[in-house]
Design a protein around this motif. Structure first.
Motif, PDB file in Angstrom:
ATOM      1  N   VAL A  17      37.972  26.496  26.492  1.00 13.08           N
ATOM      2  CA  VAL A  17      37.221  25.523  27.290  1.00 13.08           C
ATOM      3  C   VAL A  17      35.736  25.877  27.268  1.00 13.08           C
ATOM      4  N   CYS A  18      35.410  27.149  27.406  1.00 12.19           N
ATOM      5  CA  CYS A  18      34.004  27.563  27.349  1.00 12.19           C
ATOM      6  C   CYS A  18      33.382  27.200  26.004  1.00 12.19           C
ATOM      7  N   GLU A  19      34.124  27.416  24.955  1.00  6.99           N
ATOM      8  CA  GLU A  19      33.650  27.060  23.613  1.00  6.99           C
ATOM      9  C   GLU A  19      33.390  25.555  23.520  1.00  6.99           C
ATOM     10  N   ASP A  20      34.311  24.755  24.055  1.00  6.21           N
ATOM     11  CA  ASP A  20      34.157  23.298  24.037  1.00  6.21           C
ATOM     12  C   ASP A  20      32.920  22.840  24.808  1.00  6.21           C
ATOM     13  N   ALA A  46      27.741  20.508  34.065  1.00  5.79           N
ATOM     14  CA  ALA A  46      27.960  20.663  35.503  1.00  5.79           C
ATOM     15  C   ALA A  46      29.080  21.674  35.724  1.00  5.79           C
ATOM     16  N   ALA A  47      28.831  22.670  36.567  1.00  2.00           N
ATOM     17  CA  ALA A  47      29.815  23.724  36.825  1.00  2.00           C
ATOM     18  C   ALA A  47      31.167  23.158  37.280  1.00  2.00           C
ATOM     19  N   PRO A  48      31.200  22.186  38.221  1.00  2.00           N
ATOM     20  CA  PRO A  48      32.504  21.657  38.640  1.00  2.00           C
ATOM     21  C   PRO A  48      33.302  21.024  37.499  1.00  2.00           C
ATOM     22  N   LYS A  49      32.616  20.411  36.562  1.00  2.00           N
ATOM     23  CA  LYS A  49      33.304  19.794  35.428  1.00  2.00           C
ATOM     24  C   LYS A  49      33.947  20.864  34.541  1.00  2.00           C
ATOM     25  N   LEU A  50      33.247  21.956  34.328  1.00  2.00           N
ATOM     26  CA  LEU A  50      33.781  23.057  33.539  1.00  2.00           C
ATOM     27  C   LEU A  50      34.981  23.679  34.244  1.00  2.00           C
ATOM     28  N   VAL A  51      34.865  23.926  35.542  1.00  2.00           N
ATOM     29  CA  VAL A  51      35.957  24.521  36.317  1.00  2.00           C
ATOM     30  C   VAL A  51      37.185  23.615  36.302  1.00  2.00           C
ATOM     31  N   ASN A  52      36.985  22.328  36.510  1.00  2.00           N
ATOM     32  CA  ASN A  52      38.113  21.388  36.500  1.00  2.00           C
ATOM     33  C   ASN A  52      38.798  21.355  35.141  1.00  2.00           C
ATOM     34  N   SER A  53      38.027  21.466  34.088  1.00  2.00           N
ATOM     35  CA  SER A  53      38.614  21.472  32.752  1.00  2.00           C
ATOM     36  C   SER A  53      39.487  22.709  32.542  1.00  2.00           C
TER      37      SER A  53
END
Length: 61
Positions: A17-20, A46-53
Motif C-alpha cells: 500500500v505504501c508503494e502504491d 491524505a493520511a486517512p486515505k492511506l490508513v483506510n487503504s
C-alpha cells in the motif's frame, strides 16, 4: 526490518500500500491484531486515505 512471523503478512500488505501511494515505510511493529507502522507520505497523500487503504486491504486477506 526484523518482524515476527505472525506479522509478516501485515508487513507485506503495508509495504504494498505504501508503494502504491508513493510513501515510505520507515518502521513497523505490533501484534497479530494491531500494527503500528511509521510511514512518511508525500503531502499530496491524505493520511486517512492511506490508513483506510491499509485497513481495507488487510481485512480482505
Amino acid at each position: 526490518m526484523v518482524v515476527a512471523d505472525d506479522l509478516c503478512g501485515h508487513l507485506e500488505i503495508t509495504r504494498k500500500v505504501c508503494e502504491d501511494f508513493e510513501a515510505g515505510l520507515k518502521a513497523f511493529n505490533g501484534a497479530r491484531n494491531h500494527v503500528r507502522p511509521l510511514v512518511h507520505h508525500p503531502p499530496k497523500v491524505a493520511a486517512p486515505k492511506l490508513v483506510n487503504s491499509v485497513k481495507c486491504t488487510s481485512e480482505q486477506s
